[in-house]
Design a protein around this motif. Structure first.
Motif, mmCIF file in Angstrom:
data_model
loop_
_atom_site.group_PDB
_atom_site.id
_atom_site.type_symbol
_atom_site.label_atom_id
_atom_site.label_comp_id
_atom_site.label_asym_id
_atom_site.label_seq_id
_atom_site.Cartn_x
_atom_site.Cartn_y
_atom_site.Cartn_z
ATOM 1 N N VAL A 71 -36.183 24.015 -12.456
ATOM 2 C CA VAL A 71 -35.687 23.881 -13.824
ATOM 3 C C VAL A 71 -34.868 25.127 -14.156
ATOM 4 O O VAL A 71 -34.932 26.153 -13.461
ATOM 5 N N ALA A 72 -34.113 25.067 -15.255
ATOM 6 C CA ALA A 72 -33.160 26.134 -15.578
ATOM 7 C C ALA A 72 -33.844 27.488 -15.736
ATOM 8 O O ALA A 72 -33.348 28.513 -15.245
ATOM 9 N N GLY A 73 -34.976 27.526 -16.433
ATOM 10 C CA GLY A 73 -35.652 28.801 -16.639
ATOM 11 C C GLY A 73 -36.134 29.417 -15.350
ATOM 12 O O GLY A 73 -35.985 30.632 -15.132
ATOM 13 N N ARG A 74 -36.711 28.604 -14.476
ATOM 14 C CA ARG A 74 -37.171 29.100 -13.185
ATOM 15 C C ARG A 74 -35.988 29.586 -12.348
ATOM 16 O O ARG A 74 -36.066 30.604 -11.660
ATOM 17 N N ARG A 75 -34.881 28.864 -12.423
ATOM 18 C CA ARG A 75 -33.684 29.250 -11.674
ATOM 19 C C ARG A 75 -33.187 30.615 -12.139
ATOM 20 O O ARG A 75 -32.848 31.476 -11.319
ATOM 21 N N ARG A 76 -33.159 30.848 -13.461
ATOM 22 C CA ARG A 76 -32.679 32.131 -13.976
ATOM 23 C C ARG A 76 -33.577 33.276 -13.544
ATOM 24 O O ARG A 76 -33.088 34.346 -13.150
ATOM 25 N N GLU A 77 -34.906 33.097 -13.620
ATOM 26 C CA GLU A 77 -35.791 34.194 -13.233
ATOM 27 C C GLU A 77 -35.692 34.473 -11.741
ATOM 28 O O GLU A 77 -35.760 35.638 -11.314
ATOM 29 N N PHE A 78 -35.495 33.445 -10.935
ATOM 30 C CA PHE A 78 -35.304 33.631 -9.494
ATOM 31 C C PHE A 78 -34.051 34.449 -9.227
ATOM 32 O O PHE A 78 -34.068 35.410 -8.449
ATOM 33 N N VAL A 79 -32.942 34.071 -9.861
ATOM 34 C CA VAL A 79 -31.672 34.762 -9.644
ATOM 35 C C VAL A 79 -31.782 36.230 -10.039
ATOM 36 O O VAL A 79 -31.340 37.128 -9.301
ATOM 37 N N THR A 80 -32.376 36.498 -11.206
ATOM 38 C CA THR A 80 -32.473 37.883 -11.672
ATOM 39 C C THR A 80 -33.393 38.701 -10.774
ATOM 40 O O THR A 80 -33.068 39.848 -10.421
ATOM 41 N N PHE A 131 -27.303 33.443 -5.409
ATOM 42 C CA PHE A 131 -26.643 34.148 -4.312
ATOM 43 C C PHE A 131 -26.459 33.190 -3.133
ATOM 44 O O PHE A 131 -27.363 32.396 -2.805
ATOM 45 N N PRO A 132 -25.288 33.233 -2.467
ATOM 46 C CA PRO A 132 -25.053 32.352 -1.312
ATOM 47 C C PRO A 132 -26.160 32.490 -0.261
ATOM 48 O O PRO A 132 -26.550 33.597 0.105
ATOM 49 N N GLY A 133 -26.642 31.359 0.205
ATOM 50 C CA GLY A 133 -27.712 31.358 1.190
ATOM 51 C C GLY A 133 -29.091 31.204 0.578
ATOM 52 O O GLY A 133 -30.087 31.086 1.309
ATOM 53 N N GLU A 134 -29.159 31.185 -0.750
ATOM 54 C CA GLU A 134 -30.451 30.997 -1.426
ATOM 55 C C GLU A 134 -30.482 29.726 -2.271
ATOM 56 O O GLU A 134 -31.500 29.419 -2.893
ATOM 57 N N GLU A 135 -29.368 28.977 -2.277
ATOM 58 C CA GLU A 135 -29.256 27.826 -3.171
ATOM 59 C C GLU A 135 -30.385 26.820 -2.970
ATOM 60 O O GLU A 135 -30.913 26.269 -3.943
ATOM 61 N N ASP A 136 -30.750 26.559 -1.716
ATOM 62 C CA ASP A 136 -31.768 25.538 -1.459
ATOM 63 C C ASP A 136 -33.145 25.940 -1.963
ATOM 64 O O ASP A 136 -34.010 25.088 -2.183
ATOM 65 N N LEU A 137 -33.349 27.251 -2.165
ATOM 66 C CA LEU A 137 -34.667 27.723 -2.600
ATOM 67 C C LEU A 137 -34.971 27.332 -4.044
ATOM 68 O O LEU A 137 -36.137 27.302 -4.445
ATOM 69 N N VAL A 138 -33.917 27.070 -4.819
ATOM 70 C CA VAL A 138 -34.113 26.687 -6.224
ATOM 71 C C VAL A 138 -33.352 25.400 -6.550
ATOM 72 O O VAL A 138 -33.028 25.144 -7.709
ATOM 73 N N ALA A 139 -33.079 24.602 -5.534
ATOM 74 C CA ALA A 139 -32.285 23.387 -5.743
ATOM 75 C C ALA A 139 -32.950 22.449 -6.739
ATOM 76 O O ALA A 139 -32.265 21.754 -7.507
ATOM 77 N N ASP A 140 -34.268 22.401 -6.748
ATOM 78 C CA ASP A 140 -34.988 21.486 -7.625
ATOM 79 C C ASP A 140 -35.643 22.192 -8.810
ATOM 80 O O ASP A 140 -36.450 21.587 -9.527
#
Length: 224
Positions: free
Chosen positions: A40-49, A29-38
């Motif tokens: 890994v893919a799995g962590r990024r997906r769980e964060f987004v969901t 979501f816009p405005g949250e990109e920096d929170l998961v910039a580093d």
């Protein structure tokens, strides 16, 4: 049999949204990109969901979609007048929110059922809890009681922190678990002075369920 859900544990005033899977192509979501910039893919997906679940829950309270930033100790920053909590584990993500009124805080946690990793139980228990876990294992051998205690303490912390602004370690709460009622009580072993001027916290109470290989725990704090 319906899937396990926080609706079975939380008051009706609390809005909970859950997901049992991720959309692999869903963008951050816009405005949250920096929170998961580093991340890994799995962590990024769980964060987004999990964040999507939180926005859907907030929408049911009348809030427009907006970034959910991180505050101190990584806790989500909710809109003014809202209390909430986010959790995720393998194959499950959830968020719960409530308008502050009769309730002033909520904490939820989800874990996959199973034994604790070797060596973890002594790190998360205080005197008396290991004996309680032994009794629970003897009387109800099917229950993953060590993991239930771990999850309950996670929910306790998530309900505690917004009200106190202070860390609460595993060693700072002593739990009593009622396996029949599906409830637990956490007696707090440190000062529960609140930053909102409310009555100091001395204990927190919650509910749990174990179903379909999933442990869910939830704590709510009522207004004075």
């Amino acid at each position: 049999m319906p899937p396990p859900t926080f609706a079975r544990l939380l008051p009706e005033t609390v809005v909970a949204v859950e997901s049992y899977g991720d959309a692999g192509t869903e963008p951050v979501f816009p405005g949250e990109e920096d929170l998961v910039a580093d991340a890994v893919a799995g962590r990024r997906r769980e964060f987004v969901t999990a964040r999507r679940c939180a926005r859907e829950a907030l929408a049911r309270l009348g809030h427009a979609p907006a970034p959910i930033r991180r505050g101190p100790k990584g806790s989500p920053v909710w809109p003014p007048g809202v209390a909430g909590s986010i959790t995720h584990c393998t194959g499950f993500r959830a968020a719960a929110v409530v308008g502050i009124g009769e309730l002033v805080s909520v904490g939820i946690d989800a874990e996959r059922a199973g034994p604790l990793p070797d060596g973890v139980q002594p790190l998360i228990t205080v005197p008396g809890e290991e004996r309680m876990l032994d009794r629970l294992a003897a009387d109800h051998p099917a229950g993953p009681w060590g993991k239930v205690l771990f999850s309950a303490k996670e929910s306790v912390y998530k309900a505690w922190f917004p009200l106190t602004g202070r860390w609460l370690g595993f060693e700072d709460a002593r739990l009593s678990i009622d396996p029949v009622a599906g409830t637990f009580r956490a007696d707090l072993l440190v000062s529960g002075t609140r930053r909102d001027g409310g009555a100091p916290l001395t204990e927190l109470r919650g509910r749990f369920l174990v179903d379909e290989g999933l442990i869910l725990t939830a704590v709510t704090v009522e207004a004075d």
